[in-house]
Scaffold this active site. Structure first.
Site, PDB file in Angstrom:
ATOM      1  N   ASN A 186       0.884  -1.241   0.008  1.00  0.00           N
ATOM      2  CA  ASN A 186       0.194   0.189  -0.068  1.00  0.00           C
ATOM      3  C   ASN A 186       0.872   1.376   0.086  1.00  0.00           C
ATOM      4  O   ASN A 186       0.425   2.107  -0.731  1.00  0.00           O
ATOM      5  CB  ASN A 186      -1.138  -0.143   1.090  1.00  0.00           C
ATOM      6  CG  ASN A 186      -2.234   0.312   0.877  1.00  0.00           C
ATOM      7  OD1 ASN A 186      -2.584   0.311  -0.181  1.00  0.00           O
ATOM      8  ND2 ASN A 186      -3.067   0.254   1.840  1.00  0.00           N
ATOM      9  N   HIS A 191      -2.753   3.387  -2.386  1.00  0.00           N
ATOM     10  CA  HIS A 191      -4.181   2.842  -2.028  1.00  0.00           C
ATOM     11  C   HIS A 191      -4.925   2.240  -3.234  1.00  0.00           C
ATOM     12  O   HIS A 191      -5.377   1.321  -3.102  1.00  0.00           O
ATOM     13  CB  HIS A 191      -4.822   3.875  -1.359  1.00  0.00           C
ATOM     14  CG  HIS A 191      -4.455   4.232   0.031  1.00  0.00           C
ATOM     15  ND1 HIS A 191      -4.342   3.374   1.014  1.00  0.00           N
ATOM     16  CD2 HIS A 191      -3.850   5.372   0.408  1.00  0.00           C
ATOM     17  CE1 HIS A 191      -3.669   4.081   2.110  1.00  0.00           C
ATOM     18  NE2 HIS A 191      -3.510   5.172   1.858  1.00  0.00           N
ATOM     19  N   ASP A 221      -6.726  -6.053   5.980  1.00  0.00           N
ATOM     20  CA  ASP A 221      -6.046  -6.984   5.287  1.00  0.00           C
ATOM     21  C   ASP A 221      -6.219  -8.408   5.713  1.00  0.00           C
ATOM     22  O   ASP A 221      -5.616  -9.300   5.711  1.00  0.00           O
ATOM     23  CB  ASP A 221      -4.702  -6.829   5.212  1.00  0.00           C
ATOM     24  CG  ASP A 221      -3.934  -6.740   6.555  1.00  0.00           C
ATOM     25  OD1 ASP A 221      -4.555  -6.688   7.552  1.00  0.00           O
ATOM     26  OD2 ASP A 221      -2.667  -6.638   6.374  1.00  0.00           O
TER      27      ASP A 221
END
Length: 301
Positions: A186, A191, A221
């Site tokens: 990320n 993003h 996640d």
């Protein structure tokens, strides 16, 4: 056999017929053989026929055979003297499906009060309402990014599964999945890339489990899988649960190719079995989470 005659009506009956034609509901009468003998204007419009064309037609003239059989079963109960209230889904010519809230009541013979000579049905179209209810339920139960079940509804499903396991004495399992180094992906690629990766991983995992298995995203996640009905043999159930866990890991480790990014991810996975347990859904998930972290620390040590 008692007959209905709607062609020569007394004045007050004709006024009633006029009133029914202006009722925002589907009103109809069938005789004891299931033949239509009356329908108000809204029903005639729905059937795309006139009052004359309707006479003595049956549900098989308007609906597919499975729907007609479903309605016949309800009619049979009404002709035995029962009043029914239920939701009915019906398919019309052209494939259009409608959902009705339908009330049916028996019509009794004047001269023989215990004899049912027909059925009065009143139905309202609730298709749009049901659609909005489904949309609201979907929004409340679904993770908006991956379209998997969300945390809240996963816990509801797990609580029900624990009750079922207790009743059937059949093993189940919870598989907790944490994507390794997702934050690094990320941070490095942004993003949008992270979101695309999560969607891809969700789709891969969905393909790796059975349709009846429950797969949810419960954190940024973190994913979780509920397996039910693994049988009464503990060793067989464990093997099957770990086989699914291995399939999930393998699916996650396939390279993720997105724009000019070629990324190979991995996951830490923890498995907890349950059988008619007195533990709560929270406790079962916490155990799977703990097993996952033990494996994660082993890999990073």
């Amino acid at each position: 056999m008692a007959k209905f005659n709607t062609t020569k009506l007394p004045v007050h009956i004709a006024e009633l017929k006029f009133a029914l034609d202006n009722v925002p509901a589907y009103v109809y009468i069938k005789n004891e053989l299931g033949h239509y003998v009356y329908a108000n204007k809204l029903t005639l419009d729905l059937f795309a026929c006139s009052a004359q064309e309707l006479q003595y037609k049956t549900d098989t003239d308007f609906f597919p055979r499975p729907d007609a059989k479903k309605l016949a079963k309800i009619d049979k109960r009404v002709l035995s003297g029962e009043r029914t209230r239920e939701e009915v889904e019906l398919t019309f010519p052209g494939g259009h499906t409608f959902i009705f809230w339908e009330v049916k009541t028996p019509i009794f013979c004047d001269s023989e009060p215990n004899k049912v000579i027909g059925i009065l049905g009143i139905a309202t179209d609730i298709t749009e309402r049901k659609y909005h209810e489904q949309q609201l339920l979907y929004a409340a139960s679904t993770d908006p990014l991956t379209e998997l079940l969300n945390r809240r509804y996963f816990y509801i499903r797990l609580s029900l599964a624990l009750e079922m396991s207790k009743r059937d004495q059949s093993y189940g399992a919870v598989i907790f999945i944490d994507l390794n180094k997702f934050k690094k992906l990320n941070d490095q690629y942004g993003h949008n890339t992270g979101d695309a990766y999560l969607v891809e991983i969700a789709n891969r995992m969905k393909a790796a489990v059975r349709e009846k298995d429950c797969l949810a995203r419960i954190g940024g996640d973190e994913f979780i899988v509920l397996l039910e009905g693994l049988g009464r043999d503990e060793q067989t159930a464990k093997r099957n649960a770990h086989r699914v866990a291995d399939k999930l890991q393998t699916a996650i480790e396939i390279k993720f190719i997105y724009q000019d990014i070629n990324y190979k991810g991995s996951a830490s996975v923890g498995v907890t079995m349950f059988l008619g347990t007195q533990e709560t859904a929270d406790e079962i998930v916490a155990q799977a989470d703990q097993h996952m972290y033990m494996i994660k620390h082993t890999l990073t040590d």
